[in-house]
Design an enzyme around this catalytic site. Structure first.
Site, PDB file in Angstrom:
ATOM      1  CE  LYS A  51       4.695  10.757   0.846  1.00 40.02           C
ATOM      2  NZ  LYS A  51       4.580   9.556  -0.001  1.00 40.02           N
ATOM      3  CD  GLN A  95       2.031   6.850  -0.586  1.00 42.06           C
ATOM      4  OE1 GLN A  95       2.266   8.039  -0.630  1.00 42.06           O
ATOM      5  NE2 GLN A  95       2.877   5.983  -0.048  1.00 42.06           N
ATOM      6  CG  ASP A 118       8.218   9.260  -4.898  1.00 41.33           C
ATOM      7  OD1 ASP A 118       8.617   9.744  -3.819  1.00 41.33           O
ATOM      8  OD2 ASP A 118       7.124   8.664  -5.016  1.00 41.33           O
TER       9      ASP A 118
END
Ligand code: NDP
Length: 294
Positions: A51, A95, A118
Site C-alpha cells: 500500500k 491493518q 476502508d
C-alpha cells in the site's frame, strides 16, 4: 473463455489516479494515506508495504506507523485521533487483524468516517446499505464490482451468488450488486457455511463470486456452463515444486472450473490488484472532498 485480467484493469485505474493526484497536487492538495500496523504478522507487513509503495508510485503522501504487538489500546486510539486531526492525511486504515488484546471495533469507530477509506466505520456501512453515494465502500467489494463493469459483464437482471458473508467482502458486495444502477440491479443470493445444497445454489448463478478463504473449495460441480466466476480468495498452500515451498491459490479450483466459464479471474492477478487500486481511489476521493473539489 475470457481471463479477466485484474492486473491490467487495476493498472488502467491507477494511471487515471496518478493523473488526478498530479492535478490535485498542482492545486496544493496531495492525497495522504496513513496505514497503521500493529505487531509483525508477515502477511500484514507485506500488505502494508504494498500500500505504501503504491501511494508513492501514484505521487501520494504516505505515512506508515508501526506499533509493537503489545501496544496498549489507548496508545493506538491516541494515534488514530492524531491522524484524524492531521490535515495532510485523508485516509486512515489500521491493518487487520490486530493482536487479540486490541478491540478492533473500537479502533474502527475512532477513525473519522470522512477518512475511513476502508469503509468499515458504521457510518459508512450504513451509507452503503442506504445506497448513499457519499459512502466509502470497502475496497475489495468495490474492486469486484469494478472488474465486472470494466470487463463488460452485465449485472442487471443477472443472478449473482456471493459465497461468503463477511463484513469485509460478502455482505457489502451483496449490497452493492443489488443497488440500482450500473454494476448493480442483480438478483443476489448470499451463501455461507450454513447454506443447504451449496453446490446446487452456486450452480444456479450466472455470476459466482467466491470469498470464503478455503483453498480451491469451489469445484467444477459448483459452476454451470457459461457462468462468470470471480475468485476473491487468497490462500497460501504448500507446494514442494515452488521456489519457496508454497504458492497462492484462490477459493476456486481454477484448472477444473475455468473450461466451463464464460469468464474467470485468476489468483493472483484478479481481485487482489483491484483492492489496492480502490484504496487509492477512495483516498483521492477523500482528499477532493476535504479540498472542496468533489
Ligand atoms: P472470513 O473468514 O471473514 O469469511 C468467510 C466467509 O465464508 C464466512 O461468511 C463463512 O461462513 C464462509 N465460509 C467459510 N467456509 C465455508 C464453507 N465451507 N462453505 C460455505 N461458506 C463458507 O473471510 P473474508 O471474507 O475476510 O475473506 C475471504 C477470502 O477472501 C479469504 O481467502 C481472504 O484472504 C480473501 N480476501 C481477499 C482480498 C483481496 O484483496 N483479494 C481482500 C479480503 C479478503 P459463515 O459466516 O457461516 O462462517
Amino acid at each position: 473463455m475470457q481471463l479477466i485480467d485484474g492486473k491490467a484493469i487495476a493498472q488502467k485505474i491507477n494511471s487515471e489516479s496518478r493523473q488526478t493526484v498530479a492535478w490535485l497536487t498542482a492545486q496544493g492538495h496531495t492525497p495522504g494515506l496513513a496505514v497503521v500496523l500493529v505487531g509483525d504478522d508477515p502477511a500484514s507487513r507485506a500488505y502494508v508495504r504494498s500500500k505504501d509503495a503504491m501511494c508513492k508510485e501514484l505521487g501520494m503522501y504516505s505515512v506508515k506507523k508501526e506499533l509493537p504487538a503489545d501496544v496498549s489500546q489507548e496508545t493506538l486510539l491516541a494515534l488514530v485521533r492524531e491522524l484524524n486531526a492531521d490535515p495532510a492525511i485523508h485516509g486512515i486504515l489500521v491493518q487487520s487483524p490486530p493482536p487479540a488484546h486490541i478491540d478492533e471495533r473500537a479502533v474502527v469507530e475512532t477513525i473519522d468516517p470522512r477518512k475511513d477509506v476502508d469503509g468499515f466505520h458504521p457510518v459508512n456501512v450504513a451509507k452503503v446499505a442506504l445506497g448513499d453515494a457519499d459512502a466509502f465502500v470497502p475496497c475489495t467489494p468495490l474492486g469486484c464490482q469494478r472488474l465486472l463493469i470494466e470487463s463488460g459483464i452485465e449485472t442487471c437482471g443477472a443472478h449473482i451468488v456471493v459465497l461468503g458473508r463477511s463484513m469485509i467482502v460478502g455482505k457489502p458486495l451483496a449490497l452493492l450488486l443489488m443497488q440500482k444502477g450500473k454494476g448493480g440491479d442483480a438478483t443476489v443470493t448470499v451463501a455461507h457455511s450454513r447454506t443447504r445444497d451449496l453446490a446446487a445454489v452456486c450452480r444456479s448463478a450466472d455470476i459466482l463470486i467466491a470469498a470464503i478463504g478455503k483453498p480451491q473449495f469451489v469445484r467444477e460441480n459448483f459452476v454451470r456452463d457459461g457462468a462468470v466466476v470471480i475468485d476473491v480468495g487468497i490462500n497460501r498452500i504448500s507446494d514442494p515444486t515452488a521456489k519457496n515451498g508454497s504458492r497462492l491459490v484462490g477459493d476456486v479450483a481454477f484448472d477444473e472450473v475455468a473450461p466451463k466459464c464464460r469468464a474467470i479471474t485468476p489468483v493472483p492477478g484478479g481481485v487482489g490488484p483491484m483492492t489496492i487500486a480502490m484504496l487509492m481511489a477512495n483516498t483521492i476521493t477523500s482528499c477532493k472532498r476535504f479540498a472542496g473539489l468533489a
